[in-house]
Design an enzyme around this catalytic site. Structure first.
Site, PDB file in Angstrom:
ATOM      1  N   SER A 115       9.359   5.972  10.545  1.00 39.46           N
ATOM      2  CA  SER A 115       8.707   5.494  11.759  1.00 39.46           C
ATOM      3  C   SER A 115       9.249   4.128  12.164  1.00 39.46           C
ATOM      4  O   SER A 115       9.417   3.244  11.329  1.00 39.46           O
ATOM      5  CB  SER A 115       7.196   5.398  11.521  1.00 39.46           C
ATOM      6  OG  SER A 115       6.537   4.876  12.659  1.00 39.46           O
TER       7      SER A 115
ATOM      8  N   ASN B  28      -7.377   3.720  14.322  1.00 40.96           N
ATOM      9  CA  ASN B  28      -8.165   3.153  13.232  1.00 40.96           C
ATOM     10  C   ASN B  28      -8.631   1.760  13.644  1.00 40.96           C
ATOM     11  O   ASN B  28      -7.832   0.952  14.110  1.00 40.96           O
ATOM     12  CB  ASN B  28      -7.329   3.043  11.951  1.00 40.96           C
ATOM     13  CG  ASN B  28      -7.189   4.374  11.247  1.00 40.96           C
ATOM     14  OD1 ASN B  28      -8.139   5.139  11.148  1.00 40.96           O
ATOM     15  ND2 ASN B  28      -5.994   4.656  10.759  1.00 40.96           N
TER      16      ASN B  28
ATOM     17  N   CYS C 296      -2.488  -3.095  14.595  1.00 42.99           N
ATOM     18  CA  CYS C 296      -2.089  -2.868  13.206  1.00 42.99           C
ATOM     19  C   CYS C 296      -2.472  -4.038  12.315  1.00 42.99           C
ATOM     20  O   CYS C 296      -2.124  -5.186  12.593  1.00 42.99           O
ATOM     21  CB  CYS C 296      -0.578  -2.633  13.138  1.00 42.99           C
ATOM     22  SG  CYS C 296       0.017  -2.256  11.489  1.00 42.99           S
TER      23      CYS C 296
ATOM     24  N   SER D 173       7.052   4.854  17.453  1.00 44.91           N
ATOM     25  CA  SER D 173       5.732   4.377  17.854  1.00 44.91           C
ATOM     26  C   SER D 173       5.798   3.938  19.309  1.00 44.91           C
ATOM     27  O   SER D 173       6.255   2.842  19.614  1.00 44.91           O
ATOM     28  CB  SER D 173       5.301   3.206  16.954  1.00 44.91           C
ATOM     29  OG  SER D 173       5.131   3.644  15.626  1.00 44.91           O
ATOM     30  N   LEU D 174       5.331   4.800  20.200  1.00 45.43           N
ATOM     31  CA  LEU D 174       5.427   4.531  21.633  1.00 45.43           C
ATOM     32  C   LEU D 174       4.139   3.877  22.152  1.00 45.43           C
ATOM     33  O   LEU D 174       4.160   2.773  22.688  1.00 45.43           O
ATOM     34  CB  LEU D 174       5.712   5.826  22.386  1.00 45.43           C
ATOM     35  CG  LEU D 174       6.095   5.688  23.860  1.00 45.43           C
ATOM     36  CD1 LEU D 174       7.338   4.820  24.026  1.00 45.43           C
ATOM     37  CD2 LEU D 174       6.301   7.060  24.481  1.00 45.43           C
ATOM     38  N   HIS D 175       3.033   4.579  22.046  1.00 48.78           N
ATOM     39  CA  HIS D 175       1.681   4.038  22.271  1.00 48.78           C
ATOM     40  C   HIS D 175       1.382   3.598  23.697  1.00 48.78           C
ATOM     41  O   HIS D 175       0.315   3.018  23.936  1.00 48.78           O
ATOM     42  CB  HIS D 175       1.398   2.874  21.319  1.00 48.78           C
ATOM     43  CG  HIS D 175       1.574   3.215  19.877  1.00 48.78           C
ATOM     44  ND1 HIS D 175       1.006   4.326  19.291  1.00 48.78           N
ATOM     45  CD2 HIS D 175       2.278   2.600  18.888  1.00 48.78           C
ATOM     46  CE1 HIS D 175       1.346   4.379  18.003  1.00 48.78           C
ATOM     47  NE2 HIS D 175       2.117   3.356  17.740  1.00 48.78           N
TER      48      HIS D 175
ATOM     49  N   GLU E  14       0.815  -1.209   0.000  1.00 46.07           N
ATOM     50  CA  GLU E  14       0.000   0.000   0.000  1.00 46.07           C
ATOM     51  C   GLU E  14       0.851   1.262   0.000  1.00 46.07           C
ATOM     52  O   GLU E  14       1.929   1.301   0.602  1.00 46.07           O
ATOM     53  CB  GLU E  14      -0.898   0.039   1.237  1.00 46.07           C
ATOM     54  CG  GLU E  14      -1.935  -1.057   1.294  1.00 46.07           C
ATOM     55  CD  GLU E  14      -2.740  -1.024   2.579  1.00 46.07           C
ATOM     56  OE1 GLU E  14      -3.511  -1.968   2.806  1.00 46.07           O
ATOM     57  OE2 GLU E  14      -2.580  -0.060   3.370  1.00 46.07           O
TER      58      GLU E  14
ATOM     59  N   CYS F 295      -3.844   0.922   8.147  1.00 46.73           N
ATOM     60  CA  CYS F 295      -2.709   0.491   7.331  1.00 46.73           C
ATOM     61  C   CYS F 295      -2.678  -1.029   7.223  1.00 46.73           C
ATOM     62  O   CYS F 295      -2.727  -1.739   8.224  1.00 46.73           O
ATOM     63  CB  CYS F 295      -1.411   0.995   7.953  1.00 46.73           C
ATOM     64  SG  CYS F 295       0.045   0.550   7.010  1.00 46.73           S
TER      65      CYS F 295
ATOM     66  N   CYS G 222       2.880   8.256   1.809  1.00 48.71           N
ATOM     67  CA  CYS G 222       3.189   7.323   2.888  1.00 48.71           C
ATOM     68  C   CYS G 222       3.442   5.970   2.239  1.00 48.71           C
ATOM     69  O   CYS G 222       2.535   5.394   1.630  1.00 48.71           O
ATOM     70  CB  CYS G 222       2.031   7.246   3.877  1.00 48.71           C
ATOM     71  SG  CYS G 222       2.298   6.057   5.215  1.00 48.71           S
TER      72      CYS G 222
ATOM     73  N   CYS H 213       4.587  -7.671   7.966  1.00 50.72           N
ATOM     74  CA  CYS H 213       5.436  -7.177   9.057  1.00 50.72           C
ATOM     75  C   CYS H 213       5.516  -8.255  10.132  1.00 50.72           C
ATOM     76  O   CYS H 213       4.539  -8.969  10.382  1.00 50.72           O
ATOM     77  CB  CYS H 213       4.848  -5.887   9.632  1.00 50.72           C
ATOM     78  SG  CYS H 213       5.828  -5.142  10.955  1.00 50.72           S
TER      79      CYS H 213
ATOM     80  N   CYS I 221       2.328  -5.858  16.320  1.00 50.35           N
ATOM     81  CA  CYS I 221       1.577  -4.865  17.101  1.00 50.35           C
ATOM     82  C   CYS I 221       0.082  -5.150  17.016  1.00 50.35           C
ATOM     83  O   CYS I 221      -0.461  -5.386  15.934  1.00 50.35           O
ATOM     84  CB  CYS I 221       1.868  -3.462  16.593  1.00 50.35           C
ATOM     85  SG  CYS I 221       3.612  -2.993  16.750  1.00 50.35           S
TER      86      CYS I 221
ATOM     87  N   GLY J 106       5.095  -2.537   7.189  1.00 43.12           N
ATOM     88  CA  GLY J 106       6.471  -2.939   7.487  1.00 43.12           C
ATOM     89  C   GLY J 106       7.164  -2.051   8.489  1.00 43.12           C
ATOM     90  O   GLY J 106       6.727  -0.936   8.789  1.00 43.12           O
ATOM     91  N   GLU J 107       8.251  -2.543   9.031  1.00 43.50           N
ATOM     92  CA  GLU J 107       9.123  -1.825   9.965  1.00 43.50           C
ATOM     93  C   GLU J 107      10.369  -1.400   9.206  1.00 43.50           C
ATOM     94  O   GLU J 107      11.214  -2.242   8.847  1.00 43.50           O
ATOM     95  CB  GLU J 107       9.474  -2.728  11.146  1.00 43.50           C
ATOM     96  CG  GLU J 107      10.678  -2.305  11.974  1.00 43.50           C
ATOM     97  CD  GLU J 107      10.569  -0.912  12.574  1.00 43.50           C
ATOM     98  OE1 GLU J 107      11.495  -0.092  12.345  1.00 43.50           O
ATOM     99  OE2 GLU J 107       9.576  -0.646  13.279  1.00 43.50           O
TER     100      GLU J 107
END
Length: 345
Positions: free
Chosen positions: A188, A287, A116, A211-213, A89, A330, A102, A109, A113, A156-157
């Site tokens: 990111s 999301n 996601c 990405s802390l969250h 994407e 995503c 983006c 991935c 997480c 992906g990371e």
């Protein structure tokens, strides 16, 4: 190496072996950086050379598998089918300061997480540098809009595909190509500490988004398996080292999840964690992912969380929601598409 992933000096070496003068490398590089689909488009190259190149270095262009455009804000989500049949994407977002792409850095991935959709099904493979570049170039070509900013926040990371990402950054910032400023690129990461330290050594002027969250290890480990390897204290120490090496303020991504990480106590704990660190917090309305039970926080909870951070001296903004009427999460568009393809995961 794929010809689209070559720098101009590398192209010069290849063309020298074909008996071509050095200036042909500049011409070829510029064509490749425009996102051409065929050598036939390169009209200022001799026909014989185009024939040689097509035999030695076939050009593969991504195929547009699906395109969704938001009726509310013009955001466009692309699903590109790659040469091996896998899909990734890319999202085109329009802002007052320019157009942002983006992009994805992997097919799938392996970070796991919980919030996601990209990680459902795991990692299939890592993208090559030219496959990242083509997302930008062919999005630009399809939309007719110039891309001025790039965020590596798609599927992906990025730091799990380090070498390929670094070559992509070299290509996209080359003065002979797109010539994007490194300051217009954000990368990111979910928090791979050794790779953050390695990136710090590159001293690039991009924006690092972490990405802390969560404000503590208990919550973060529930939703981000990477935290078990690199707890928050280690991650924030790496962020401080990154800032010391680059002078670049770090952006922390924080997805607001109802009844999990969005309380006033959570905000105060996060404030204590980040105080003294040159940082900005980007609060993200979650999301929804169909396969996940996690729900987004209320607007009131987001507003209270933001106020506590700002009153404590940590800048915080709420990410503008774009593309709400299309597959916003995503990885969701790719997952829906692949599930409907015979023989595909």
């Amino acid at each position: 190496m794929n010809i689209r992933a070559m720098t101009e000096p590398e192209l010069a070496d290849e063309l020298r072996r074909l008996g071509q003068p050095p200036f042909r490398a500049k011409q070829l590089f510029q064509w490749l950086q425009r996102g051409v689909a065929s050598y036939d488009e390169m009209q200022n190259l001799p026909k014989a050379l185009r024939g040689q190149l097509s035999l030695a270095y076939p050009l593969y262009a991504p195929e547009l598998a699906r395109r969704q455009e938001s009726k509310s804000d013009g955001t466009v989500k692309y699903l590109w089918r790659l040469s091996d049949g896998n899909c990734v994407e890319t999202v085109l977002m329009r802002y007052h300061y320019g157009n942002t792409a983006c992009i994805s850095t992997e097919v799938g991935c392996r970070m796991g997480c919980a919030f996601c959709a990209s990680t459902l099904g795991g990692l299939v493979r890592r993208l090559e540098p030219e496959e990242m570049l083509q997302q930008v170039l062919f999005t630009q070509r399809d939309s007719g809009l110039p891309i001025s900013h790039i965020v590596l926040m798609g599927i992906g990371e990025p730091l799990d595909n380090y070498e390929n990402v670094l070559r992509f950054l070299t290509l996209v910032t080359d003065v002979g190509g797109m010539n994007l400023s490194m300051r217009h690129i954000s990368l990111s990461t979910c928090g791979l500490v050794p790779m953050i330290d390695r990136l710090a050594g590159e001293k690039l002027q991009l924006t690092l988004s972490v990405s802390l969250h969560a404000p503590n290890d208990e919550i973060r480990s529930q939703i981000m398996p990477v935290n078990r390897a690199y707890p928050i204290a280690e991650l924030l120490a790496a962020c401080r080292r990154y800032f010391e090496a680059t002078g670049r303020r770090i952006s922390f991504e924080y997805a607001m999840i109802d009844a999990l990480n969005d309380s006033e106590d959570n905000a105060r704990e996060l404030l204590r964690r980040l105080r003294g660190l040159s940082a900005h917090v980007n609060l993200i309305p979650l999301n929804r992912v169909r396969e996940s039970p996690l729900q987004p926080s209320s607007r009131g909870a987001v507003a209270r969380f933001q106020r506590i951070l700002e009153e404590g001296g940590v800048p915080a903004t709420v990410r503008r929601t774009l593309g709400g009427d299309i597959d916003a999460s995503c990885g969701q568009l790719r997952r829906n598409y692949m599930q409907n393809q015979p023989g595909k995961r």
